[in-house]
Scaffold this active site. Structure first.
Site, PDB file in Angstrom:
ATOM      1  N   GLU A 166     -75.664  79.572 -35.057  1.00 50.24           N
ATOM      2  CA  GLU A 166     -76.386  80.822 -34.817  1.00 50.24           C
ATOM      3  C   GLU A 166     -77.010  80.335 -33.558  1.00 50.24           C
ATOM      4  OE1 GLU A 166     -80.312  81.497 -36.627  1.00 50.24           O
ATOM      5  OE2 GLU A 166     -80.054  79.724 -35.023  1.00 50.24           O
ATOM      6  N   CYS A 216     -76.443  80.503 -41.811  1.00 56.26           N
ATOM      7  CA  CYS A 216     -76.208  79.014 -42.040  1.00 56.26           C
ATOM      8  C   CYS A 216     -74.897  78.864 -42.688  1.00 56.26           C
ATOM      9  CB  CYS A 216     -77.419  78.421 -42.985  1.00 56.26           C
ATOM     10  SG  CYS A 216     -78.986  78.453 -42.012  1.00 56.26           S
ATOM     11  N   HIS A 251     -76.493  74.206 -49.941  1.00 59.11           N
ATOM     12  CA  HIS A 251     -76.973  74.481 -48.660  1.00 59.11           C
ATOM     13  C   HIS A 251     -78.646  73.927 -48.767  1.00 59.11           C
ATOM     14  CE1 HIS A 251     -78.719  75.870 -44.847  1.00 59.11           C
ATOM     15  NE2 HIS A 251     -79.266  76.841 -45.500  1.00 59.11           N
TER      16      HIS A 251
END
Ligand SMILES: [Zn+2]
Lengths: 134, 358
Positions: B91, B123, B246
């Site tokens: 990103e 993400c 994550h």
């Protein structure tokens, strides 16, 4: 704006692509098509390992246009393992740890903006203290 | 709504695929969370991590991707010309228009007979590219594809995100299972429209829908992806040696792991947020790399990414005996974590362009 020049130099800048002389096997960087050792024609591409050592260095406090926002930085003569010596910035290095003979390795980093922040980003080789693979 | 049988929810390629090589990059600078608290919270704040990795002035998603890609190639021991795709998820691509992937492909010597493309999904852009690579190789369109997740994440000064928004990259070469250091047995993706985090065009810093970031976003998606895949495979947490989630901070992945029945020991080697922060697209897959660095043949690994907006990709991975031949062929995650130079907030502000000169 030097876009054509940046484009033409991308292979040697991004990954140290030089030449090898087919007559005397000298490795040549930057590529110049004529062997500096024997004067023979040399146009076979050769990708350098990127390993070398610091031959000499100096710290730049007032950089030329395009480099002025990254001062101070260190410029070194790096003797590549394959023979040739190249001039390049050192990166990820502390000034007080610098020494002649220090082993370094090539990394591809941002060199500068071509013009201002609207211009293309120029990437190319720098050298950092070698991180040995165990 | 059509109900799918559990087994048909899995994403499984026709030809078996796996990880041929992997490599990471983490920049050397570290900003302690306490230093951010000193500047913005009078030194008093609950710290979500110990410190985060910060890129140097000459680093960006392109340079970090290049080094991670070189490490992955060294481990795979294939020629860059064999890569038929270079896909970079991020990103924080350096250009608004001009691919990151073409520069990376050129720098590793993969041009010109290759696909290239940039991926976006907060993400989880990196794991999106891994799933696509599985399809590319699994359909036999190509033998090898490279998927990269790399970010130089930025949080607004003083915002909660600033404590964790970090930099790093990881590259994965996906290839046929026969030449893999780990096979990817299956994956599963779980996606909904959830407004937990976004950044509009031309805005430097992202916004977050504070109350959306936990339950309806991160936890709902990671646990749904993980539990659905495990149910379809007929396995539970006990069947895995390791799990990686994550890591927007240290707590979220620990809680998600617990919700799915994993022990702290199972997530420990891949839990890196405390020492590197959250390098967005690279977060879960640097964690996976750290696990592969220490994994043994036959270890089974669960990987679950998360991207705001929102979605999770889950992967079921089994390490092969090839792992021991390739672990030492490139720098490991710990090598980069050990290369640590602490900086203060002023240095960080200069490096990250937070000081405006005009
Ligand atoms: Zn010669």
């Amino acid at each position: 704006m030097e876009i054509p020049r940046h484009w033409r130099l991308k292979q040697q800048r991004y990954r140290l692509v030089g030449e090898v002389c087919q007559h005397c096997e000298s490795k040549i960087f930057p590529p110049r098509d004529i062997c500096p050792e024997c004067g023979g024609e040399a146009d076979t591409l050769y990708t350098f390992s990127g390993n070398g050592e610091v031959y000499s260095y100096t710290t730049v406090h007032e950089g030329p246009a395009g480099y002025d926002d990254s001062t101070p930085y260190t410029v070194a003569l790096v003797k590549l393992d394959e023979g040739p010596t190249v001039t390049a910035q050192l990166t990820d290095v502390d000034e007080d740890s610098l020494q002649i003979g220090m082993p370094v390795e090539m990394v591809t980093r941002k060199l500068k903006n071509d013009g201002d922040e609207r211009g293309m980003i120029v990437y190319g080789y720098k050298f950092r203290p070698r991180m040995a693979v165990a | 709504m059509t109900t799918l049988k559990p087994s048909t929810k899995l994403l499984k390629p026709a030809r078996s695929v796996g990880i041929t090589g992997y490599g990471v990059y983490i920049p050397r600078y570290r900003l302690p969370a306490q230093e951010i608290a000193r500047v913005w919270a009078g030194g008093k704040a609950a710290l979500p991590i110990k410190e985060k990795a910060v890129p140097g002035l000459d680093e960006d998603v392109i340079t970090m991707s290049i080094e991670a890609a070189r490490n992955a190639l060294a481990r795979a021991d294939i020629h860059a010309h064999q890569l038929r795709a270079i896909w970079v998820g991020s990103e924080s691509h350096p250009y608004a228009v001009k691919p990151t992937s073409t520069v990376v492909a050129e720098a590793i010597g993969a041009v010109p007979n290759t696909q290239a493309g940039d991926w976006e999904f907060a993400c989880k852009a990196g794991t999106e590219a891994i799933v696509a690579s599985m399809g590319f190789v699994g359909s036999s369109m190509a033998d090898y594809a490279m998927a990269i997740g790399s970010d130089t994440a930025q949080g607004r000064p003083g915002d909660a995100l600033e404590y964790t928004a970090a930099a790093g990259g990881a590259a994965f070469i996906i290839g046929p299972a026969e030449n893999a250091l780990a096979t990817i047995n299956a994956s599963y993706s779980y996606v909904t429209d959830t407004p937990d985090f976004w950044r509009r065009e031309n805005q430097k810093y992202p916004e977050h829908g504070s109350r959306f970031t936990g339950e309806p976003a991160y936890f709902k998606h990671t646990t749904s992806a993980g539990s659905t895949m495990m149910e379809a495979l007929g396995v539970t947490a006990k069947d895995y040696q390791w799990a990686i989630f994550h890591q927007p901070n240290a707590k979220f992945p620990q809680r998600a792991a617990k919700m799915l029945g994993f022990t702290p020991e199972q997530i420990e080697p891949g839990l890196l947020a405390p020492v590197i922060g959250n390098p967005y697209s690279a977060s879960a897959i640097i964690g996976l790399s750290a696990v592969l660095d220490i994994a043994k043949p036959d270890d089974r690994i669960l990987l679950v990414s998360f991207g705001s907006g929102a979605g999770s990709d889950a992967f079921d991975i089994t390490v092969t005996k090839e792992i021991t031949n390739r672990q030492d062929k490139a720098l490991k995650v710990q090598d980069y974590i050990d290369r640590r130079t602490e900086i203060d907030y002023a240095t960080y502000a200069r490096m990250r362009g937070k000081i405006t000169m005009k």
